[in-house]
Scaffold this active site. Structure first.
Site, short mmCIF file in Angstrom:
data_model
loop_
_atom_site.label_atom_id
_atom_site.label_comp_id
_atom_site.label_asym_id
_atom_site.label_seq_id
_atom_site.Cartn_x
_atom_site.Cartn_y
_atom_site.Cartn_z
CG HIS A 244 -2.38 0.82 1.01
ND1 HIS A 244 -2.14 2.17 1.13
CD2 HIS A 244 -3.46 0.63 0.76
CE1 HIS A 244 -3.22 2.66 1.22
NE2 HIS A 244 -3.95 1.81 0.90
CG PHE B 114 13.73 12.60 5.84
CD1 PHE B 114 12.46 11.98 5.53
CD2 PHE B 114 14.78 11.87 5.71
CE1 PHE B 114 12.24 10.62 5.22
CE2 PHE B 114 14.68 10.46 5.60
CZ PHE B 114 13.38 10.01 5.35
CB VAL B 115 11.82 12.52 11.54
CG1 VAL B 115 12.19 11.71 12.61
CG2 VAL B 115 11.85 14.14 11.54
N PRO B 116 13.79 10.11 9.61
CG PRO B 116 15.91 9.59 9.07
CD PRO B 116 15.06 10.59 9.76
N GLY C 116 4.35 21.65 11.69
CA GLY C 116 5.36 20.78 11.93
C GLY C 116 6.56 21.07 11.12
N PRO C 117 7.74 20.73 11.27
CG PRO C 117 9.43 19.29 12.32
CD PRO C 117 8.08 19.60 12.38
#
Length: 562
Positions: free
Chosen positions: A83, A168-170, A164-165
């Site tokens: 998905h 990129f938060v993996p 939000g910022p």
């Protein structure tokens, strides 16, 4: 007042580790007042769809806690599945169910989005009705490129998150939070085993319709536009997706439908349109199947629709309207249809909570006669008022169905609806009055050891006392409103039932004067003299009006009897 209910359907990017899913749903169930309705994990998609409902503030809190827990437990850098997805909590739509508008739901979506962005540091894209730009209404657009493209997307100004910022938060990725209308999966049963015939009907009605062809509509050459894309002949129903399929379990073909916006195409409209298409093809609809759950409003709308087609009054009890909807749509053809398990509002009812209105007539009388102080005169007044409204409603329904009065059914149906609304409000006030008394007792029982405790106790007593005046005043106002229906039934209703309407007037007057006693006795404990004077003046006015109206109506009844 209708209880405000919204639904939340978050999709979490985990469908294989049931322990992780359980920890996420546990956080939802910890929020008291929220009901978890469904948890649907998918192994191949590696995705779980969760459904829960409740009052808006509680749902928002539960959604936030679930998103927070998912961010702790799911690592998107290690995720794979069939998905499309771009976050640990991939998508989180809010859906208005009852007592709340889409505009209000959008505000709650924005509140949730801001909190997730600010407190959890997750990039949030607002989509569907909650979107700030036209292009972001599309979930597919917001999620384009999926998780793998997110690092580069967040560097570009046009992909700045709504909340939000732009970081990129993996581990967590991003999330789409939005507001959409309620959608249902709905299957319509046919008296055929042919999937091809069922598909033909589906193509007739679905919004996408069918591809246009030259000559033979099935085998002819496909017509294409200037861009080389197939030209489509749209179907008759907006916001509807449909295909035909064969169900081995039941040995029949069905039209499998997704009604993506019930405010545009409700269930009964889809059902009747499929009936028309099927009949034109020599096929008969034998029933239908609701997959999942539905808000009360839409099943009531269906029942009222079919009653009106029969020229019948729609001012009848809620459960009777539901019964008409179930039988008209054939919702019980394949398996029993239980409203308590299929209608959201009924699923939210606390079956363990004891309510006076759920007692039998004998049970209510015996509970009143017991040593308990409540229920007392206030609850009895509300119940007597409900009986008065019920009698007026009965006369309206008898008149709507009277032989020779067929052309007047709509007139009496409207009066019956008004009567039912009044009856329902008064029945709610039966328990509200007893609760108002219990609140006073609870306030007097508060601690009073310190100055702070004394102040809090005094404030609670005054708030409870004011409520104990306002509830019986509502009984007075609502019972007074019933006189309009009662008078109309004495003047215009079935002459054989004129005395029933007359008894309704006696009940309404008793309800008003009984509740008036409660208003006055509770006034002695209210220290706000201005508010006390205002409420007593209003109560006195209502009491005088009720006495005058009852006298007038009884005189009219006597005249019609002679």
């Amino acid at each position: 007042m209708t209880k405000r209910i919204i639904e939340c359907v978050p999709n979490f990017s985990e469908g294989r580790n049931l322990s992780v899913i359980k920890k996420i749903t546990d956080t939802i169930e910890l929020v008291k007042g929220v009901k978890l309705l469904d948890v649907d994990p998918g192994h191949a998609t590696n995705r779980t769809v969760v459904t829960f409902v409740g009052e808006p503030e509680l749902v928002i809190e539960a959604a936030f806690q679930a998103i927070k827990k998912a961010a702790e437990l799911i690592d998107m850098s290690k995720h794979s599945g069939e998905h499309p997805r771009f976050g640990a909590t991939d998508v989180c739509p809010l859906v208005p169910v009852a007592g709340i508008s889409m505009e209000e739901t959008i505000e709650y979506a924005h509140q949730l989005g801001k909190r997730v962005g600010d407190e959890l540091g997750i990039p949030v894209y607002a989509y569907e009705f909650a979107a700030f730009t036209e292009e972001r209404k599309s979930l597919a657009f917001c999620r384009s490129g999926e998780y793998e493209a997110l690092r580069d997307k967040l560097k570009r100004p046009e992909w700045k998150p709504d909340f939000g910022p732009a970081t990129f938060v993996p581990k967590t990725g991003a999330i789409a939070i939005g507001a959409r209308n309620f959608l249902v999966a709905y299957n319509i049963n046919l008296n055929t085993t042919s999937t091809r015939r069922a598909n033909a009907i589906a193509f007739d009605v679905r919004e996408a319709g069918r591809v246009k062809r030259e000559g033979n509509p099935v085998t002819g050459k496909m017509v294409k536009d200037e861009n080389g894309e197939p030209v489509r002949i749209p179907g008759t129903l907006k916001k509807v997706r449909a295909i035909g399929w064969y169900i081995e379990e039941y040995g029949i073909a069905q039209i499998s439908m997704n009604l993506t916006d019930l405010t545009v195409t409700p269930v009964h409209v889809a059902f009747d349109e499929v009936c028309r298409s099927a009949e034109s093809r020599g096929i008969r609809v034998t029933g239908s199947e609701l997959v999942g759950i539905m808000p009360l409003k839409y099943i009531l709308d269906a029942g009222k629709y079919f009653l009106q087609k029969q020229n019948r009054s729609i001012g009848i009890p809620e459960r009777e309207i539901i019964k008409i909807a179930v039988k008209s749509l054939g919702l019980d053809e394949l398996q029993p249809f239980d409203p308590d398990k299929k209608i959201i509002e009924y699923m939210l009812d606390d079956k363990e909570e004891k309510k006076l209105v759920d007692l039998t007539a004998r049970g209510f009388a015996e509970e009143t006669a017991s040593e308990s102080i409540a229920p007392g005169g206030g609850s009895v007044s509300a119940y007597v008022g409900a009986l008065g409204a019920s009698l007026a409603t009965m006369v309206a329904n008898l008149s709507a169905h009277k032989r020779g009065w067929d052309e007047r059914w709509e007139e009496f149906s409207e009066w019956a609806e008004k009567g039912m609304e009044i009856q329902e409000r008064l029945l709610k006030l039966v328990d509200e009055d007893t609760q108002a008394f219990n609140n006073i007792m609870a306030a007097f029982g508060m601690p009073k050891g310190s100055d702070e405790e004394k102040a809090a106790r005094s404030e609670a007593i005054q708030a409870a006392t004011l409520n104990a005046m306002e509830v019986p005043l509502s009984v007075m106002e609502t019972s007074l409103a019933s006189f309009d229906v009662i008078r109309a039934m004495v003047e215009k209703g079935n002459p054989n039932s004129v005395t029933d309407a007359g008894v309704g007037a006696l009940c309404a007057r008793s309800a008003v004067l009984g509740a008036w006693m409660n208003v006055r006795i509770n006034a002695s404990g209210l220290t706000d003299e201005s508010k006390k004077k205002e409420l007593l003046a209003r109560g006195d006015e209502i009491a005088n009006q009720a006495v005058a109206m009852e006298k007038e109506i009884v005189s009219m009844v006597e005249t019609r009897m002679s």
